[in-house]
Scaffold this motif. Structure first.
Motif, PDB file in Angstrom:
ATOM      1  N   LYS A 178      -1.957 -11.165  14.245  1.00 48.35           N
ATOM      2  CA  LYS A 178      -1.515 -10.197  14.558  1.00 48.35           C
ATOM      3  C   LYS A 178       0.115 -10.438  14.004  1.00 48.35           C
ATOM      4  N   PRO A 179       0.533  -9.260  13.699  1.00 44.78           N
ATOM      5  CA  PRO A 179       1.357  -9.429  12.411  1.00 44.78           C
ATOM      6  C   PRO A 179       3.003  -9.749  13.014  1.00 44.78           C
ATOM      7  N   ASN A 180       3.816 -10.153  12.500  1.00 46.70           N
ATOM      8  CA  ASN A 180       5.159 -10.813  12.793  1.00 46.70           C
ATOM      9  C   ASN A 180       5.855  -9.117  12.809  1.00 46.70           C
ATOM     10  N   LYS A 181       6.023  -9.762  14.223  1.00 45.61           N
ATOM     11  CA  LYS A 181       6.995  -8.273  14.508  1.00 45.61           C
ATOM     12  C   LYS A 181       8.346  -7.764  13.908  1.00 45.61           C
ATOM     13  N   LYS A 182       9.171  -8.923  13.274  1.00 48.67           N
ATOM     14  CA  LYS A 182       9.971  -8.175  12.135  1.00 48.67           C
ATOM     15  C   LYS A 182       9.568  -7.355  11.233  1.00 48.67           C
ATOM     16  N   HIS A 183       8.249  -7.298  10.613  1.00 49.36           N
ATOM     17  CA  HIS A 183       7.198  -7.390   9.839  1.00 49.36           C
ATOM     18  C   HIS A 183       6.812  -5.998   9.943  1.00 49.36           C
ATOM     19  N   ILE A 184       6.612  -5.563  11.367  1.00 44.77           N
ATOM     20  CA  ILE A 184       6.486  -3.980  11.392  1.00 44.77           C
ATOM     21  C   ILE A 184       7.746  -3.275  11.800  1.00 44.77           C
ATOM     22  N   ARG A 185       8.723  -3.827  12.345  1.00 39.05           N
ATOM     23  CA  ARG A 185      10.149  -3.748  12.669  1.00 39.05           C
ATOM     24  C   ARG A 185      10.025  -2.878  11.367  1.00 39.05           C
ATOM     25  N   LEU A 186      10.639  -3.778  10.273  1.00 35.06           N
ATOM     26  CA  LEU A 186      10.769  -3.358   8.881  1.00 35.06           C
ATOM     27  C   LEU A 186       9.987  -2.011   8.587  1.00 35.06           C
ATOM     28  N   LEU A 187       9.122  -2.324   8.048  1.00 29.26           N
ATOM     29  CA  LEU A 187       7.531  -0.988   7.919  1.00 29.26           C
ATOM     30  C   LEU A 187       7.597  -0.237   8.684  1.00 29.26           C
ATOM     31  N   GLN A 188       8.568  -0.096   9.491  1.00 32.70           N
ATOM     32  CA  GLN A 188       8.355   0.965  10.244  1.00 32.70           C
ATOM     33  C   GLN A 188       9.541   1.995  10.055  1.00 32.70           C
ATOM     34  N   GLU A 189      11.161   1.013   9.896  1.00 33.87           N
ATOM     35  CA  GLU A 189      12.129   1.810   9.358  1.00 33.87           C
ATOM     36  C   GLU A 189      11.730   1.842   8.526  1.00 33.87           C
ATOM     37  N   ARG A 190      11.300   1.715   7.518  1.00 34.30           N
ATOM     38  CA  ARG A 190      11.503   1.580   6.122  1.00 34.30           C
ATOM     39  C   ARG A 190      10.345   3.204   5.763  1.00 34.30           C
ATOM     40  N   PHE A 191       9.480   2.855   5.876  1.00 33.99           N
ATOM     41  CA  PHE A 191       8.492   3.866   5.762  1.00 33.99           C
ATOM     42  C   PHE A 191       8.022   5.443   6.082  1.00 33.99           C
ATOM     43  N   GLU A 192       8.542   5.245   8.012  1.00 31.67           N
ATOM     44  CA  GLU A 192       8.586   5.888   9.048  1.00 31.67           C
ATOM     45  C   GLU A 192       7.048   5.969   9.185  1.00 31.67           C
ATOM     46  N   ASN A 193       6.076   7.177   8.850  1.00 35.37           N
ATOM     47  CA  ASN A 193       4.749   7.047   8.965  1.00 35.37           C
ATOM     48  C   ASN A 193       3.520   6.963   7.779  1.00 35.37           C
ATOM     49  N   GLU A 194       3.995   6.805   6.736  1.00 35.22           N
ATOM     50  CA  GLU A 194       4.371   7.011   5.579  1.00 35.22           C
ATOM     51  C   GLU A 194       2.380   5.679   5.501  1.00 35.22           C
ATOM     52  N   ILE A 195       2.928   5.119   5.681  1.00 34.79           N
ATOM     53  CA  ILE A 195       1.665   3.752   6.457  1.00 34.79           C
ATOM     54  C   ILE A 195       0.285   4.311   6.806  1.00 34.79           C
TER      55      ILE A 195
END
Length: 241
Positions: A175-192
């Protein structure tokens, strides 16, 4: 197929070693990795039978143990299947062989971006509402087991966790770090999801940790292009180009 589901929050994950040195040093390793079932049985029983026995009670009786049928460059890796069979026998469960990996992804020797690009997919019958434990010999980024977990959940199965001989990831958590997921969502939105076909919330801990190192989506795309060339060269070196 998009990876929509992550491992459930309450899933349990067990591994024996933090590096693959011990299994690679075993006299049966090369034959087992190349598809020799007898060699795989010898390797698993000699190295890991006590590890498996120690897992008694960690999962309920009757769960289904399933391994990805990974196609390695030198043949069919026999270790995951033999490990899943022994887990089923020792831990009072059953073994599933109908779920199979559809294509070769050649993760052996691949770097993190190559692994993210080369996503395996699965097919086969998933028993609705049945409980599954995923079994593999070596995990690094955790992507293959994450794809298998996603497939099972998409088809109404339950994933209780995993058993592996080696977890060689920087973190052994799935399970990923919730902070990492939040940062990726803020930084990349749907790009991942657009680039990899993976919902950000379904990334593994090591995948998310790796992607946090990129500042822009263009950086990720450029690294993907480089990884594509690296994959081609790696496969050519194995006579697979």
């Amino acid at each position: 197929m998009e990876r929509l589901y992550a491992f459930p929050d309450n899933s349990k994950h067990f591994h024996q070693f933090d590096s693959d040195q011990r299994i690679k040093e075993h006299s049966a390793y090369k034959q087992a990795k190349a598809g020799d079932a007898e060699a795989a049985f010898r390797l698993v029983t000699e190295l890991s039978i006590e590890f498996i026995k120690a897992l008694a009670g960690k999962f309920p009786p009757g769960v289904i143990y399933v391994a990805p049928f990974a196609q390695e460059a030198t043949g069919d890796n026999a270790i995951p299947l033999l490990l899943s069979i022994l887990c089923a026998q020792v831990l009072n469960g059953s073994n599933e062989t109908d779920i199979v990996q559809q294509q070769r992804v050649y993760h052996t020797g691949a770097d993190p971006m190559e692994r993210l690009r080369l996503r395996p997919s699965f097919e086969g019958w998933v028993t609705p509402d049945a409980s599954y434990v995923l079994v593999d010999d070596v995990v690094s980024m955790g992507g293959t087991l994450a794809e298998l977990a996603n497939f099972i959940q998409l088809n109404n199965g339950k994933v209780l966790g995993s058993i592996t001989l080696v977890n060689a990831g920087r973190t052994t958590a799935f399970k990923p770090n919730k902070k990492h997921i939040r940062l990726l969502q803020e930084r990349f939105e749907n790009e991942i999801k657009t680039i990899f076909g993976i919902h950000t919330s379904a990334l593994t801990a090591n995948e998310a940790s790796y992607l946090v190192g990129f500042k822009t989506a263009d950086e990720i795309r450029n690294r993907c292009l480089k990884a594509e060339k690296e994959t081609d060269l790696r496969l050519l070196s194995k006579g697979l180009g």
